[in-house]
Design an enzyme around this catalytic site. Structure first.
Site, short mmCIF file in Angstrom:
data_model
loop_
_atom_site.label_atom_id
_atom_site.label_comp_id
_atom_site.label_asym_id
_atom_site.label_seq_id
_atom_site.Cartn_x
_atom_site.Cartn_y
_atom_site.Cartn_z
N ARG A 242 0.85 -1.19 0.00
CA ARG A 242 0.00 0.00 0.00
C ARG A 242 0.88 1.24 0.00
NH1 ARG A 242 -3.65 -2.29 -1.40
NH2 ARG A 242 -5.74 -2.55 -0.54
N GLU A 271 -1.76 8.05 -4.17
CA GLU A 271 -2.06 7.66 -5.55
C GLU A 271 -3.50 8.05 -5.89
OE1 GLU A 271 -1.22 3.42 -4.85
OE2 GLU A 271 -3.33 2.97 -5.23
N HIS A 289 -0.75 0.43 -9.66
CA HIS A 289 -1.50 -0.44 -8.74
C HIS A 289 -2.19 -1.59 -9.50
CE1 HIS A 289 -3.64 -0.38 -4.58
NE2 HIS A 289 -3.51 -1.61 -5.03
C1 8YV Z 1 -6.56 -3.87 -5.78
C2 8YV Z 1 -5.20 -4.51 -3.95
O1 8YV Z 1 -7.71 -4.34 -5.21
O2 8YV Z 1 -6.36 -6.41 -3.27
C3 8YV Z 1 -5.81 -5.37 -2.93
O3 8YV Z 1 -5.76 -5.00 -1.75
O4 8YV Z 1 -4.53 -3.58 -3.64
C4 8YV Z 1 -5.44 -4.77 -5.38
O5 8YV Z 1 -5.72 -6.08 -5.68
C5 8YV Z 1 -6.78 -3.77 -7.20
O6 8YV Z 1 -5.61 -3.34 -7.76
C6 8YV Z 1 -7.91 -2.80 -7.55
O7 8YV Z 1 -7.59 -1.50 -7.14
#
Ligand code: 8YV
Length: 336
Positions: A242, A271, A289
């Protein structure tokens, strides 16, 4: 008037998943990506029984205030730092995420970033695309990166994704170290060929350090200037966890001053904005991401989110048994 439950999907989703939802519910699905203010989100959620949201939508007490209709919100991601689960529980709203279905794809992507950053894939491609190759043969001592095979891989945060990353390292003949609040069971450590070390040792000894921590207030800037200063100048840092876990400004300085060889970043503080210095540097590979973005995995995530919503609303194959609920206890207090 329709007696079907109403579900809102806040972003474009796969047609087959939407069609599956539409068999059971009155569906409103957005067809373009967009961000909403908390007031707009609150108004949308007031009018539906269930919703599927993305990580940029923050659900807290304010957004749920006065909402007596909403039963379930499914997050399109395993990380759910955009959800205040306590507030959702207090409001009687079931929360779900998408664990496990993305472990292997995210692990693949962590490796892709590590290899690309270590071996300068993006920078050399930019140079080639800019037309610099003809007439200037690459020098034998140009484009030198750092090796991945045979080196020490460090993993900070050793949940299921971290373990999937570790398992891939045996093919590269790497030593694997990890740091986590708790030690993995011995059997899992053996399977991953990974040893627990203190964070300071992990920082000192990793040739490649991959971050897989959940974002919590305690993990904010888990890698900042003091931590970067402990790493080898030849090291590569990868963040697929993150934004905010790394102090991006401090990282940009370390990369610019070559106090760190390279970085691969899929997530950023604030972001979709990216620290301007990072955008200017050649020793960092950047992506928007997308670690979970394989065809199969994004489909699996969307299906899991849909299954959670349907199940919470008492519909579909697993009615009343949402597969990956974060606060299943709220269902005990529902009257319908
Ligand atoms: C995002 C992610 O969900 O699962 C997570 O926590 O960070 C990623 O899989 C995906 O990129 C959609 O924003």
């Amino acid at each position: 008037m329709s007696t079907k439950r109403k579900v809102w999907v806040s972003r474009p989703l796969f047609p087959d998943v939407l069609a599956h939802l539409a068999e059971y519910v009155d569906l409103e699905a957005e067809t373009v990506e967009g961000t909403r203010t908390p007031a707009q989100l609150k108004a949308k959620l007031a009018d539906v029984d269930g919703a599927i949201l993305g990580l940029s939508e923050r659900v807290d007490a304010g957004v749920l205030e006065g909402n007596t209709r909403l039963k379930v919100i499914a997050n399109l991601g395993v990380g759910f730092n955009n959800f205040d689960v306590e507030a959702m529980t207090a409001a009687g709203v079931l929360a779900s995420n998408t664990p496990d279905v993305l472990n292997e794809s995210v692990a693949d992507y962590a490796w892709a970033l590590m290899l690309a950053a270590a071996r300068r894939v993006s920078a050399s491609e930019r140079w080639l695309r800019a037309g610099h190759w003809p007439g200037s043969a690459t020098r034998f001592d140009d484009w030198l990166g750092v090796d991945v095979h045979g080196k020490t891989l460090g993993i900070l945060g050793m949940g299921r994704i971290g373990q999937a990353i570790a398992r891939r390292a045996s093919g590269f003949d790497m030593r694997v170290l990890y740091h986590n609040r708790s030690h993995l069971p011995e059997q899992t450590e053996r399977e991953c060929r990974a040893s627990w070390v203190e964070k300071a040792q992990l920082l000192r000894e990793s040739d490649h350090l991959i971050l897989v921590l959940p974002f919590t207030p305690a993990n904010r800037h888990a890698i900042g200037a003091p931590e970067l200063a402990q790493m080898k100048p030849s090291a590569v840092l990868v963040n697929i966890a993150r934004g905010g876990i790394v102090d991006d400004a401090a990282l940009a300085v370390a990369l610019r001053e070559k106090r760190l060889a390279a970085a691969g970043l899929d997530v950023f503080e604030g972001e979709p904005s990216v620290h301007p210095t990072l955008l200017d540097l050649d020793n960092v590979v950047l992506s928007p991401h997308i670690a979970s973005a394989s065809e199969d995995t994004r489909h699996a995530m969307a299906r899991l989110a849909a299954d959670n919503v349907l199940a919470a609303l008492g519909l579909g194959e697993s009615a009343r048994h949402p597969p990956t609920a974060l606060n299943p206890e709220v269902m005990a207090n529902w009257s319908d």
